[in-house]
Design an enzyme around this catalytic site. Structure first.
Site: not given
Length: 703
Positions: A518, A629
């Site tokens: 991320e 995810e």
């Protein structure tokens, strides 16, 4: 996992209207018939067309009920003679001027000046005549020459700034199409059969045009389009043909009104759509079931109207397949009648979805957009693992002074964790770890103790034939300092991965290297850092995946807006470099995965909607993808249903995913597959169901 990032979106409700709605927007144009009649005295009949036998809510014997217009066959002669500005004589002797012509398959609607027509005097089986001078008679019935310059070749239009579940920057999400203002110039230039030029230079043919109020939707040939081609770009008229290619032989329409039809899905393709939440009367959860008919109710979107047609196949949750026998439209919904016996709406109805295909379904081959299985429709010899998990723990303890204390602030998953999920057929593992622990000093040697823990973990995976993606879980930072800064140069990031690859490249459990979890607020420096790290790994390991996350917390929904520069360098687009691009996806309002509102209800297709921009971006650049995810909280049945639909969509495109999260130390975390209470996890059966999909032999959607 995502951190909160509130994003405001306009909730614009827009749908492609039926052709009837298109014509209903045209106001009658009052013209003095006396003047027209005097002009007509010098004209002769150059073509005669029989009025179509259409009767329905909008048509009476081929005469448009709401304004002056007639429907006739779209023959070459009729297209040449009945053009905008031409004079026509109706069966009762009136002379009118052609104001607009619309084409729909084998038919054309000729809209005239003046008041509505008397269908009993001018409708089927009457004829309408096109008028012209004797000198022009010969040319009036000749198809327009292809050598004539198109009068709209330089026309361009702004694209509407629409973004919602159906539109992204004015680009239709479900099939190729744009929304533009329905100005007179646009109506004239953008017609069925004409071609348009897109911002990236592509040229597409217009298959259908829908007008809704002050806007019009152009449905194009070819695959779905990227939202990057939408607002604020322009759409150009590539050809100004006022008559589309010669139609097929006319046939009696199945419906009374000649509605335009969006092109059917390509052979072998399928699409998935939500069932309506209808209960009461003859409906149970959107499933229609009476003693005489069985069927379903879905939204009458342009995509659904194109996909659901007589003879197409639909597949319900659970796998049963039925054939469409009949379709009824009612407002914004459509009831699709199918063959076979009764359908249990409680088992397969809302909030489940259904799939539809013109060519049917097989049990082994994926739907359109996926990597094709072995020849003959058989399952591939070496299917990939499509569904897996994040085994978390080694990234824990970021809230204390790093590196922290092993077994106190963080832990690596043990053999029992791998054994448990191998037995559940979840054999793809994303393993988070912290950069600061594996390499305590930039450009220095790896910490031998921490490396030993990582290698022992890989040994557990090897024992149970599992594949591991090593995930550097650092959010584009090292001890809080950004990569690309003076404190943490890009070269140091590349050095870390080179050293890790040197130690693990030959381990049989290593499946890929997740460069960074991320990245966010990277000041545009992430593409250069990702390129440098990927190339450093390739100096030691040419085979295992290099997994490249996206900026803006890797959000799949926002991916095209933040990650175009990620593949600016041609090296990042080269399929020989074995690159996989990683996005993350959660269903809550702020995309974070915190799920703070326990009472929020989720649309069953929200996961598909949020995944589609990422999948379309991959398709556009011919790249491979991975959802590193995604997760649903145990307290939300609607989120679990959305996860089910998301995994089905990803499976259709052969895009693997790892669920967040499993592993020790989660307590009673709502997303976790391992909780202290030991209660059954509602997410687990959904994951196992989709893990059984062995139809993909390669990561997609690259074909």
């Amino acid at each position: 996992m995502l951190v909160k990032a509130t994003v405001s979106t306009r909730n614009v409700l827009l749908g492609a209207a039926l052709f009837a709605a298109t014509l209903s927007m045209i106001s009658p144009i009052q013209t003095a018939h006396a003047a027209a009649a005097s002009t007509a005295s010098a004209l002769q009949t150059v073509a005669t067309a029989k009025v179509n036998d259409f009767t329905g809510p909008q048509w009476l014997k081929g005469s448009w009920r709401q304004s002056a217009g007639l429907s006739i066959p779209a023959t070459a002669a009729n297209k040449a003679a009945f053009k905008k500005g031409a004079q026509v004589r109706t069966a009762d002797g009136q002379v009118r001027t052609v104001k607009v012509v619309y084409f729909s398959g084998a038919h054309m609607s000729v809209m005239l000046s003046g008041a509505t027509l008397n269908a009993s005097k001018n409708g089927h089986p009457k004829s309408v005549s096109a008028l012209g001078t004797s000198a022009a008679a010969g040319s009036a019935v000749t198809a327009p020459s292809n050598n004539v310059a198109a009068d709209t070749s330089s026309h361009r239009s702004a694209i509407n700034n629409y973004t919602n579940n159906d539109w992204l920057n004015g680009v239709w999400r479900r099939s190729a199409g744009f929304s533009i203002p329905a100005s007179s110039a646009n109506r004239s230039a953008f017609k069925v059969g004409s071609s348009v030029k897109l911002a990236d230079g592509q040229v597409r043919k217009i298959n259908a045009v829908y007008v809704s109020g002050k806007n019009m939707s152009l449905m194009l040939s070819g695959a779905t389009l990227s939202g990057k081609l939408g607002y604020p770009n322009k759409l150009f008229s590539a050809t100004g043909s006022s008559a589309p290619a010669s139609p097929v032989a006319p046939s009696k329409p199945a419906a009374p009104a000649p509605e335009p039809v969006v092109s059917q899905p390509a052979a072998g393709s399928s699409m998935t759509t939500a069932l309506n939440a209808f209960n009461g009367g003859d409906f149970v959860n959107g499933v229609y079931n009476t003693s005489k008919f069985v069927g379903i109710s879905v939204k009458a979107t342009a995509a659904n109207k194109a996909a659901f047609h007589k003879g197409a196949k639909i597949r319900f949750f659970g796998g049963q397949v039925r054939t469409i026998k009949l379709i009824y439209h009612s407002g914004g919904n459509m009831t699709v009648m199918v063959d076979g016996g009764p359908i249990d709406g409680k088992a397969v109805g809302y909030p489940r979805t259904i799939s539809v295909s013109s060519t049917g379904f097989s049990n082994t081959s994926p739907s359109a957009g996926s990597t094709a299985p072995a020849a003959g429709g058989a399952a591939p010899a070496h299917p990939i693992n499509l569904v897996g998990i994040n085994l978390a723990g080694a990234e824990f303890g970021a809230d204390v002074a790093l590196p922290g204390v092993y077994l106190k602030q963080y832990i690596y998953p043990g053999e029992a964790d791998f054994k448990r999920y191998a037995e559940r057929n979840l054999k793809l593992v994303r393993l988070p770890f912290r950069w600061e622990r594996i390499q305590p000093r930039l450009n220095g040697e790896l910490n031998s103790v921490e490396l030993g823990r990582m290698l022992a973990t890989l040994d557990h995976a090897k024992k149970y034939n599992m594949q591991v993606i090593l995930d550097m879980h650092n959010y584009y930072r090292y001890h809080g300092k950004m990569i690309g800064s003076n404190e943490v140069p890009v070269s140091a990031f590349a050095d870390a991965w080179r050293r890790i690859a040197q130690k693990v490249a030959n381990h049989p459990a290593v499946y890929g290297y997740g460069l960074m979890n991320e990245p966010h607020t990277t000041n545009g420096k992430w593409p250069a850092a990702a390129l440098a790290a990927a190339k450093s790994i390739r100096t030691l390991d040419a085979d295992n995946w290099v997994v490249i996350a996206g900026d803006r917390w890797s959000s799949a929904f926002h991916w095209p807006s933040y990650n175009t520069q990620l593949v600016k360098d041609s090296w990042m687009r080269d399929p020989n470099n074995n690159l996989m691009f990683e996005a993350h996806l959660y269903f809550d309002k702020d995309y974070s995965g915190y799920y703070t509102n326990r009472y929020e209800k989720y649309d069953p297709m929200i996961g598909v909607v949020r995944a589609r921009p990422f999948v379309e971006w991959l398709t556009r650049y011919r790249l491979r993808g991975f959802i590193g995810e995604h997760g649903a909280p145990d307290f939300s049945p609607s989120a679990v249903v959305a996860m089910d639909n998301l995994l089905q969509y990803l499976g259709q495109h052969c895009i693997p995913s790892t669920y967040w999260a499993a592993g020790p130390w989660w307590g009673d975390y709502a997303l976790s597959l391992d909780v202290k209470s030991g209660k059954p996890r509602p997410q687990l059966p959904i994951l196992q169901k989709h893990a059984a999909n062995k139809s993909c032999g390669a990561v997609g959607p690259l074909r």
